[in-house]
Each structure stands twice: as structure tokens, then as C-alpha cells.
Design an enzyme around this catalytic site. Structure first.
Site, PDB file in Angstrom:
ATOM      1  N   CYS A  78      31.707 -80.482   4.963  1.00  0.00           N
ATOM      2  CA  CYS A  78      30.677 -80.848   3.976  1.00  0.00           C
ATOM      3  C   CYS A  78      31.315 -81.638   2.831  1.00  0.00           C
ATOM      4  O   CYS A  78      32.041 -81.075   2.010  1.00  0.00           O
ATOM      5  CB  CYS A  78      29.993 -79.572   3.464  1.00  0.00           C
ATOM      6  SG  CYS A  78      28.897 -79.823   2.061  1.00  0.00           S
ATOM      7  N   CYS A  81      30.385 -80.523  -0.716  1.00  0.00           N
ATOM      8  CA  CYS A  81      31.070 -79.260  -1.040  1.00  0.00           C
ATOM      9  C   CYS A  81      32.430 -79.522  -1.667  1.00  0.00           C
ATOM     10  O   CYS A  81      32.885 -78.780  -2.548  1.00  0.00           O
ATOM     11  CB  CYS A  81      31.248 -78.406   0.216  1.00  0.00           C
ATOM     12  SG  CYS A  81      29.715 -77.858   0.989  1.00  0.00           S
TER      13      CYS A  81
END
Length: 323
Positions: A78, A81
């Protein structure tokens, strides 16, 4: 957190509270020593840590009764993230113990991912007194995240009386000196006098003495719990127990009747009954009545002590009715 005063049977032992405070201080010194020598730190000493399903109960749920736990759901693949994670870690250090950050890899912890109902990552939740609270999803701007964290810390303190233990992160980042020995007890004489006043029934004198200590040392555990005990005894001293119980039974929505009955139950050692009565009063009321019941419940938590499992259980019940 067995009383000095016979009328407080089953409630608080101030000597035990003092010993618990000293034990806590020693534990904190041990954690500092572990950090300096490179040993693995205790869970409670970390501001940022990874959590899996096996450790969730202890690392997050139990910890959330002492300090708000912010959860960062993330994954290696991700990209957002990778932007949000370091920002949250930096803020956890900056807030210095007002909250802790638990990182959960969703690929390795699918059950937690599903239980929280996460729709996408990054996703950030908080847990307060065992209750999950969604915060935001996606890589939000830092200013927005700070606002959310400020509201979280304020709610934890005002709604549940949960205040994290501040940490001097700047000092921790440097090479620390050897831990200083525990203070020699500069308030021992004042606390002894306060305890003697409490034992002799001089509640006014005990209250003044404990407040004097707290004015100089607001975090003193013995003074804090001693004051809560003295104030409780002062409130119930002139009450007619039978009248209070009758009024509470006949008027379940009368907050004054319910808080008086809860006070008497706590003095009598019926701790869970007192907590349950006030949690139920919070549930069925609103506005100023609800606030009065909630505040009294927090005051009774102080009488018992934050580490007592009955307080932990009641905090969780309070969170359920408030959210």
C-alpha cells in the site's frame, strides 16, 4: 487499587496504593534500563509497536484502559500507507504518551481486518476502554490528523478519565543517565497526617491535607486516592441509608438518588453494584443528568484505583453506553 477506616471495608488500602506506586516507578526504571542496554522493552514502555491477533487482547484492549490506542491498518504493498505510517509514528512521539500507536499488517491479520470492518487501507481506528472508534481512512493531511488526535485525547480524558503517561521523548532519544533512585518521600509526613485525620474521622482535615500534597505533586497516587476516599466518606456521613436506598429504588431516573445510592454501595464494599448502577444511570439519562452520573462514576474509579479489574470492566461498560 482494604482500608484504614473500618467504614470503608473492601475499598482502599492507602499503604497498598503507596506500595503500588513505588512498584510502578521501579517498573518504569527497569524499562529505561532495558532500553539503554538494548534489551527488549516491556509492552507498556513503547509508543509505537506492531500487533498481531495473538497479542491484540493485551497490547490493545487491555492497554486502552490506561491510554488511547490508535490503530494503523497497513500493508507492504500500500503506497499511501508508506506516507501515513511514518507521519503517525512521528506524531506518537510528539504527543509523548497521550496515545500509543499500534500497527497492524492486514495481510498477516485478516481476522482483525474483518472484525473492524475495514473497507480499505490505510485505515485508522482508536480503541478507548476496549471500545473501537473509527478515526479516518486514507492518507489525510497532517493538520486534519492532528485535529482528530486532539479530539481523541480530550474525549479519552473527559469521557473516561483515561490520561496517558507523558514520556520525555527528547530525553529518551539521548544517551540516558543511570536511573535516579526513587524519591525519599518528601510528602510522607503530610500523608501520614492526612491518613491519621481520616482514621480519626476528621474528614475535613484529611481532605485539606491531601489537597495540599496534590497542589505540589498532582500525580501523587496515595494523595489522589486518599482524597477520593475522604470525599466519599464526607458525602455519605450524614445520609440515612434506608432512605437513600428507598429513594433510589422508587426513582430510577433521579440522578441524585442514584449517585447517593452508589456512594453507599461503594462504602459498603459493593463495588460492582455501585459501578453498575451508575453505568445504567448514564445509559438511561441525557444532558446534565448524564454528565453528573458519568462524573460521579469517574470519581468512584479514583477511590478504587485504575489498575483494579472492576474499574477496567466498568470503563468498558461506560464506553458501550456512551458510544
Amino acid at each position: 487499587m482494604q482500608p484504614r477506616n473500618m467504614s470503608m471495608s473492601g475499598v482502599v488500602d492507602l499503604a497498598a496504593v503507596k506500595a503500588a506506586g513505588e512498584a510502578k516507578q521501579k517498573a518504569e526504571q527497569a524499562r529505561a534500563e532495558a532500553a539503554r542496554t538494548g534489551a527488549a522493552p516491556a509492552t507498556g514502555a513503547r509508543l509505537v509497536f506492531d500487533v498481531d491477533e495473538a497479542g491484540f487482547q493485551q497490547e490493545v484492549l487491555q492497554r486502552s484502559t490506561e491510554v488511547p490506542v490508535v490503530i494503523d491498518f497497513w500493508a507492504e504493498w500500500c503506497e499511501p500507507c508508506k506516507q501515513l505510517g511514518p507521519l503517525l509514528e512521528r506524531l506518537a512521539m510528539e504527543y509523548a504518551g497521550k496515545f500509543v500507536l499500534a500497527r497492524i499488517d492486514v495481510d498477516a491479520n485478516q481476522m482483525l481486518f474483518q472484525q473492524f470492518g475495514v473497507q480499505g487501507i490505510p485505515a485508522v481506528f482508536a480503541v478507548i476502554a476496549g471500545q473501537p472508534v473509527p478515526l479516518f481512512q486514507g492518507a489525510a493531511p497532517e493538520a486534519q490528523i492532528r485535529q482528530v488526535l486532539d479530539q481523541l485525547v480530550q474525549a479519552a480524558e473527559q469521557q473516561f478519565g483515561i490520561v496517558g503517561a507523558p514520556v520525555d521523548t527528547a530525553a529518551a532519544a539521548e544517551e540516558p543517565a543511570a536511573p535516579a533512585p526513587a524519591p525519599a518521600g518528601p510528602y510522607d509526613a503530610a500523608l501520614t497526617a492526612a491518613s491519621e485525620a481520616l482514621d480519626s474521622g476528621d474528614l475535613g482535615g484529611a481532605i485539606r491535607a491531601y489537597r495540599n500534597v496534590l497542589s505540589d505533586d498532582p500525580g501523587n497516587p496515595e494523595a489522589k486516592l486518599g482524597l477520593a476516599q475522604a470525599e466519599l466518606l464526607s458525602r455519605v456521613r450524614d445520609l440515612d441509608a434506608q432512605q437513600v436506598r428507598t429513594a433510589a429504588a422508587e426513582n430510577p431516573s433521579d440522578v441524585t438518588a442514584q449517585v447517593r445510592a452508589a456512594d453507599l454501595e461503594l462504602v459498603g464494599g459493593h463495588v460492582e453494584d455501585a459501578f453498575g448502577r451508575l453505568v445504567e444511570t448514564v445509559r438511561r439519562t441525557a444532558g446534565e443528568d448524564r454528565e453528573a452520573a458519568r462524573v460521579r462514576l469517574l470519581e468512584l474509579f479514583d477511590v478504587i484505583g485504575a489498575d483494579d479489574p472492576r474499574v477496567t470492566k466498568a470503563r468498558t461498560a461506560l464506553a458501550r453506553v456512551l458510544f
